[in-house]
Design an enzyme around this catalytic site. Structure first.
Site, short mmCIF file in Angstrom:
data_model
loop_
_atom_site.label_atom_id
_atom_site.label_comp_id
_atom_site.label_asym_id
_atom_site.label_seq_id
_atom_site.Cartn_x
_atom_site.Cartn_y
_atom_site.Cartn_z
N CYS A 2 -20.26 17.16 -13.89
CA CYS A 2 -19.60 18.19 -13.10
C CYS A 2 -20.11 19.59 -13.45
CB CYS A 2 -18.09 18.17 -13.27
SG CYS A 2 -17.31 16.68 -12.69
N ARG A 33 -27.05 18.62 -14.34
CA ARG A 33 -25.98 17.98 -15.11
C ARG A 33 -25.62 16.59 -14.56
NH1 ARG A 33 -23.14 21.75 -18.23
NH2 ARG A 33 -21.26 20.50 -18.20
N TRP A 81 -19.29 14.63 -10.66
CA TRP A 81 -19.75 13.33 -11.14
C TRP A 81 -18.51 12.46 -11.20
CZ3 TRP A 81 -19.21 9.88 -15.24
CH2 TRP A 81 -20.28 9.01 -15.45
N ASN A 107 -13.56 19.99 -14.08
CA ASN A 107 -14.48 19.14 -14.84
C ASN A 107 -13.67 18.52 -15.96
OD1 ASN A 107 -16.54 17.98 -16.33
ND2 ASN A 107 -17.30 19.92 -17.16
N GLY A 108 -13.78 17.19 -16.12
CA GLY A 108 -13.07 16.54 -17.21
C GLY A 108 -12.19 15.42 -16.69
N GLU A 492 -36.42 4.67 -28.10
CA GLU A 492 -36.47 5.82 -27.19
C GLU A 492 -37.39 5.53 -26.00
OE1 GLU A 492 -34.84 8.31 -26.56
OE2 GLU A 492 -36.12 9.79 -25.59
N LYS A 496 -36.06 5.63 -22.10
CA LYS A 496 -36.65 6.45 -21.05
C LYS A 496 -36.92 5.61 -19.81
CE LYS A 496 -35.77 9.61 -22.04
NZ LYS A 496 -35.11 10.01 -23.23
N GLU A 499 -33.68 4.57 -18.03
CA GLU A 499 -32.98 5.69 -17.40
C GLU A 499 -33.60 6.11 -16.09
OE1 GLU A 499 -33.22 8.65 -20.74
OE2 GLU A 499 -31.19 9.08 -20.08
N HIS A 515 -36.53 -13.42 -35.28
CA HIS A 515 -35.12 -13.78 -35.37
C HIS A 515 -34.48 -13.89 -33.99
CE1 HIS A 515 -35.28 -13.25 -39.71
NE2 HIS A 515 -36.00 -12.17 -39.46
N LYS A 618 -26.38 14.86 -17.11
CA LYS A 618 -27.11 15.47 -18.22
C LYS A 618 -26.24 15.60 -19.45
CE LYS A 618 -30.49 17.58 -20.29
NZ LYS A 618 -31.49 16.66 -20.89
#
Ligand code: M6R
Length: 623
Positions: A2, A33, A81, A107-108, A492, A496, A499, A515, A618
């Site tokens: 948001c 964001r 969002w 927002n929240g 990482e 990437k 995402e 294993h 974000k």
């Protein structure tokens, strides 16, 4: 998550833009964001006028083109969002109340919205959306016209007393042209100060085109802006203050600069991100001078363990830090995902140093974990990229990374800057505690000083990686293997790809292969392997070379990242990318870069928006 913008201006003094220009420009800057709908409300001609639309900002702009808004100098804007209720026109913000006279954005998450909604429904209020925000708007509207006697700031003070959870709320009312009232608890909000105009934003990007003067707002504060004034109080109406600062990056640094995406631009920003993070933090003799830390050196020298708290990419930076700090300082380092930490009974005390790592400084899981650790008596230090954000503000100490604004949702340059900052912290602690000789620290700093140009060498050969990425656009699954610091790099690399390219990808510790994960290897399965330096620990290098052979023997397509001159890997690699020689502990700063380029190019080849991947925000400002 948001994005929020608020504006109060005066047309006679600020001729070149109206509220709508400011709101749309601010929302554009806050797009990074992450959001799935957008909306604005302006106050004009004695009424509130609102437009909102699911999807990208362009949908909202088209809506406004079809149904223009009157000229106005007061307004609020929002990118949403979705949390409560799906991403639809109806659930988009602003939400109206008090018979359409009041508009609110949020927002929240308001955790006790259901109880308040039931109460308001019983009073005859009806709702058009499934959101918690509309409930807060209705509550504010009710209080405005009853107990607050038409005083919007007083109504906000009363409303926030009833709300639980995390929120930044902004409201305008048709009876108060030129006024925006905002409240914040556990969600970000920054005030921007202009000449004859004032701004509110989720972060400074929301108004960076108009002013660099900003004010950090504290927890549980209410701010009322008009074109010429701003007043800050706590939730009870007592006067309060924010902390003014100057935004030290300009609008241009948040532009793409000729690159096709912010992500690619930010990958190419990495030599500067690392160099700037190192800048001014040691003297010519190699002595670390972290004056900004705010925890006394004697206290730091006495800590008995470090717990790194972070999420996502930032947590992988923490995992790299564990290897370096334990090696240099002989202090135990635990790395824990913030959201897991808080909900067990972690053992921390006043000799524990909590190091939170966060690009945004607003990640709710990390903020809550830091607060919890403080309550247990631990010392808290924040490694953060965003000046004035909540986590550094609430921590005992801060070490800022200087990566500059990171706009793409997928973190790249912040990751390298975070790793760099943790190295500085490790060396500083080693210096304080006498774990390393000054000459050793100086040598490591010298190696670190060479990293930016080595990253540039990798970037100069981006074409090799891009070609590979394009040839693999149809891959269904890619695995990543690494040992030691190569393990978080592998994680990482996989993150990437997940995402932004929406490809199944997993990072494994190479030693874990036998294993279980080796069962995944089939004919043609692409496997990236991060190979550590041949120098240093021989066994580490040869073990990874064996792992390459093991997966290759089972049909894997082996894609190897190794150090220049590593002839041992050539025979077992379908494709190999050599990075410049560097000590193993520093290698993540180089080995990560080809994996970032790979993901970015592959996702672009698939036609995806690499800057704003689906479902992601974000900064994750809700738990
Ligand atoms: O702002 P933070 O560093 O606290 O964010 C943590 C994660 O949400 C973030 O790293 C996320 O995993 C990124 N999308 C990774 O690219």
């Amino acid at each position: 998550m948001c994005g929020i913008v608020g504006y109060a201006g005066t047309s006679s003094r600020v001729a070149d833009h109206g509220a709508l220009d400011v709101l749309i420009e601010g929302l554009r800057r806050l797009e990074y964001r992450g959001y799935d709908s957008a909306g604005v409300a302006v106050v004009a001609d004695g009424a509130v006028h609102s437009r909102k639309k699911a999807g990208k900002l362009v949908n909202l702009e088209n809506e406004i083109a079809d149904a223009p808004l009157p000229e106005s100098m007061t307004g609020i804007g929002h990118t949403r969002w979705a949390t409560h209720g799906g991403p639809s026109d109806g659930n988009a913000h602003p939400h109206l109340a008090d018979g359409g006279k009041l508009a609110m954005i949020h927002n929240g998450i308001i955790e006790n919205f259901a109880g308040i909604k039931a109460e308001l429904l019983a009073d005859g209020v009806s709702f058009l959306s499934e959101t918690d925000t509309e409930v807060a708007a209705a509550l504010l509207g009710r209080l405005y016209s009853t107990e607050a006697n038409g005083d919007l700031t007083a109504a906000m003070q009363l409303a926030v007393q009833r709300l639980e959870g995390a929120f930044t709320l902004l409201a305008v009312h048709q009876d108060h042209p030129g006024v925006v009232v905002a409240a914040r608890r556990n969600s970000p909000l920054v005030l921007g100060l202009g000449e004859g105009e004032n701004f509110l934003g989720s972060d400074v990007s929301g108004f960076i085109d108009f002013t660099r003067r900003a004010v950090e707002l504290g927890q549980d504060q209410i701010v009322t802006i008009t074109p010429d004034t701003h007043s800050i109080t706590d939730f009870n109406g007592n006067p309060a203050e924010g902390k003014e600062f100057t935004v030290d990056w300009d609008a241009a640094s948040a532009e793409k600069g000729g690159f096709p995406s912010f992500m690619e631009k930010e990958i190419f920003d990495q030599p500067a991100a690392v160099a700037d993070t190192l800048l001014g933090r040691s003297d010519a003799d190699g002595r670390l001078t972290l004056d900004e830390l705010r925890i006394a050196p004697e206290e730091l020298a006495e800590i008995s363990k470090i717990v790194v708290l972070a999420c996502g990419t930032s947590a992988y930076a923490g995992s790299v830090a564990k290897y370096a700090i334990e090696s240099w300082c002989r202090i135990p380092v635990e790395v824990e995902l913030s959201h897991e930490f808080r909900y067990r009974e972690p053992i921390v005390d006043e000799k524990t140093l909590i190091v939170s790592i966060s690009q945004s400084g607003e990640t709710m899981d990390t903020l809550m974990a830091v607060r919890y650790a403080k309550e247990q008596g631990a010392k808290t230090m924040s490694i953060c990229n965003t000046n004035g954000s909540t986590i550094p503000r609430e921590s005992d100490a801060v070490l800022y990374t200087h990566a500059g604004p990171e706009i793409a949702v997928a973190s790249t340059k912040a990751f390298l800057a975070q790793i760099t900052a943790t190295y500085l912290l490790g060396l500083y602690l080693a210096q304080l505690r006498g774990n390393l000789f000054q000459g050793q620290i100086k040598d490591i700093l010298a190696d670190l000083g060479k990293i930016p140009s080595k990253i540039q060498d990798v970037l100069d050969r981006a074409g090799e990686i891009k070609e590979l990425a394009r040839s693999m656009a149809d891959a269904n699954s890619v695995l990543f293997l690494g040992r030691h610091v190569g393990y978080p790099v592998a994680m990482e690399g996989a993150l990437k790809l997940k995402e932004i390219a929406y490809i199944h990808a997993e990072g494994f510790a190479a030693g874990e292969l036998k294993h279980g994960p080796i069962a995944l290897i089939d004919d043609g399965q692409p496997v990236f392997v991060v190979v550590p330096s041949q120098r240093g620990r021989d066994s580490l290098h040869s073990k990874v070379v064996s792992n390459i052979q093991e997966v290759r023997a089972r049909g894997a397509k082996t894609l190897v990242i190794a150090e220049d001159g590593d002839n041992a890997v050539k025979d077992f690699a379908e494709w190999v990318f050599f990075v410049p020689e560097t000590p193993t502990l520093l290698m993540p700063l180089l080995a990560t870069v080809p994996l970032q380029i790979f993901a970015c190019e592959l996702a672009s080849a698939k036609g995806y928006d690499v800057d704003q991947p689906r479902n992601l925000a974000k900064s994750v400002t809700v738990e």
